[in-house]
Design an enzyme around this catalytic site. Structure first.
Site, PDB file in Angstrom:
ATOM      1  N   TYR A 124       1.073  -1.328   0.309  1.00 23.73           N
ATOM      2  CA  TYR A 124      -0.083   0.042   0.359  1.00 23.73           C
ATOM      3  C   TYR A 124       0.948   1.013   0.358  1.00 23.73           C
ATOM      4  CZ  TYR A 124      -3.619  -2.895   1.015  1.00 23.73           C
ATOM      5  OH  TYR A 124      -4.650  -4.054   1.572  1.00 23.73           O
ATOM      6  N   LYS A 171       4.565 -14.399   5.744  1.00 20.99           N
ATOM      7  CA  LYS A 171       4.571 -15.556   4.533  1.00 20.99           C
ATOM      8  C   LYS A 171       6.406 -15.008   4.038  1.00 20.99           C
ATOM      9  CE  LYS A 171       3.181 -17.959   0.598  1.00 20.99           C
ATOM     10  NZ  LYS A 171       2.022 -18.980   1.471  1.00 20.99           N
ATOM     11  N   ASP A 204      -1.595 -17.993   4.539  1.00 19.24           N
ATOM     12  CA  ASP A 204      -2.515 -18.899   3.801  1.00 19.24           C
ATOM     13  C   ASP A 204      -3.413 -19.817   5.118  1.00 19.24           C
ATOM     14  OD1 ASP A 204       0.189 -19.799   3.932  1.00 19.24           O
ATOM     15  OD2 ASP A 204       0.007 -21.136   2.034  1.00 19.24           O
ATOM     16  N   ASP A 228      -6.031  -6.768   5.808  1.00 17.68           N
ATOM     17  CA  ASP A 228      -7.084  -5.795   4.957  1.00 17.68           C
ATOM     18  C   ASP A 228      -8.242  -7.257   4.722  1.00 17.68           C
ATOM     19  OD1 ASP A 228      -8.597  -4.089   4.003  1.00 17.68           O
ATOM     20  OD2 ASP A 228      -7.321  -3.795   1.920  1.00 17.68           O
TER      21      ASP A 228
END
Ligand code: NAI
Length: 335
Positions: A124, A171, A204, A228
């Site tokens: 972002y 991640k 995930d 988000d």
């Protein structure tokens, strides 16, 4: 005491849920002088910018703002006002409590997760370019400074709210440097907070855990994009976007706003659920030290949802925004 608070009604359903929230705060006896400012597409036509400097100045001056959603064009047009605002005033922590309300048949009973999302960096950061026709690049920006302060915020939040565990969601198996940096900072900050149990989860796996066994999660700290997405997933677990609140916290000021967007599909119809912004305003009341009024509203909301007679369409009912707000104000007044 009378508080001066900046109000940005926003667009779409924003003005409708902002009006409802103002009424609820008034019925709880909180005296607020609202300094109303507009931002977004409508302002851009008159002022040549979606975020006039006067809006930023008002938030800095009043230190607290309540904000409705502001729409952002998809794939073209101006940059998100929300992202610009969060970066301009360094609202580095986005706090989103995901909590079940009674009477809504949530996926799990008693879900109570708080997502602490880093709010200024990651994908972002706005660092996008077309390298050549057909090849676009977005840069994921992660700094040690931001990782340290968001982890510090999450652990301090957990201590203040008597929570047990903070899970960092990442991640780093794939993005070894950027997400690896978050992980490294998390481990460092965790050492300074021995009362809180630290945990680590890949994003995930976290999404699956939220769907299958959400109640094992407590406080989550994560990057901007993961936060988000996971907070909308969390909203889906407890009844939808109409109920989940949020806060953007900085060192100098704070803005309270719902997780949901401007909901153009239902804007102007008088059927939006104002609960998410009302619950954001409850967070705001706790922030300014009006705990008693905050608890009165919380109690009334719990009573309304437990009775289940007055519900907006998103929750399977037929009440309008005004009918729901009337019932809530009446419950607050009679408590
Ligand atoms: P959205 O959250 O506006 O709507 C998604 C779905 O949820 C729609 O079906 C909508 O009707 C429903 N919904 C949302 N809030 C509701 C409420 N209070 N009561 C009843 N139903 C509700 O998400 P969408 O459609 O992806 O985004 C619309 C616009 O909002 C976009 O321009 C987006 O950029 C902007 N947006 C702004 C945010 C902000 O200002 N903080 C946050 C998220 C999106």
């Amino acid at each position: 005491m009378t508080y001066t608070i900046t109000l940005i009604p926003g667009d779409g359903i924003g003005p409708e849920v902002a009006d409802a929230t103002k009424r609820v705060l008034e019925s709880a006896g909180v005296k607020i002088e609202w300094e109303v400012h507009n931002a977004g597409a409508a302002v851009a036509e008159q002022q040549g910018t979606t975020l006039p400097p006067s809006v930023l100045e008002a938030i800095k001056r009043n230190k607290v703002a309540l904000k409705g959603p502001i729409g952002t064009p998809i794939g073209k047009g101006f940059r998100s006002v929300n992202v610009t605002l969060r970066q301009a005033l360094d609202f580095y922590a986005n706090v989103r409590p995901i909590k079940s309300l009674p009477g809504l048949e949530p996926r799990f009973e008693g879900t109570d997760i708080t997502i602490v999302r880093e709010n200024t960096e990651d994908l972002y950061a706005g660092l996008e370019l077309m390298i050549m026709p057909g090849i676009a690049q977005s840069l994921k920006l992660i700094t040690e400074r931001s990782c340290l302060r968001i982890c510090e915020y999450a652990f301090e939040y957990a201590e203040r709210m008597n929570r047990k565990r903070v899970t960092v969601v990442h991640k780093a198996n794939i993005m070894k440097l950027s997400d690896g940096l978050l992980l490294e900072c998390f481990r460092k900050i965790a050492l300074a907070h021995p009362r809180i149990e630290p945990a680590e989860m890949i994003v995930d796996a976290c999404a699956m855990t939220m769907v299958r066994n959400a109640n094992i999660l407590d406080v989550i700290v994560t990057e901007n994009l993961y936060g988000d997405i996971l907070s909308d997933l969390g909203a889906g677990l407890v009844g939808g976007l109409g109920i989940v609140p949020g806060a953007n916290i900085g060192k100098e000021a704070a803005i309270f706003e719902a997780v949901h967007g401007s909901a153009p599909d239902i804007a102007g119809k008088g059927i939006a659920n104002p609960t998410a912004l009302i619950q954001s305003a409850v967070m705001m009341l706790h922030h300014i030290g009006e705990a008693e009024a905050a608890q009165r509203i919380e109690k009334a909301l719990l009573a309304i949802f437990a009775q289940g007679a007055v519900k907006t369409g998103d929750l399977g009912g037929s009440a309008t925004t005004t009918e729901f707000t009337d019932a809530l104000c009446k419950t607050i007044a009679s408590a």
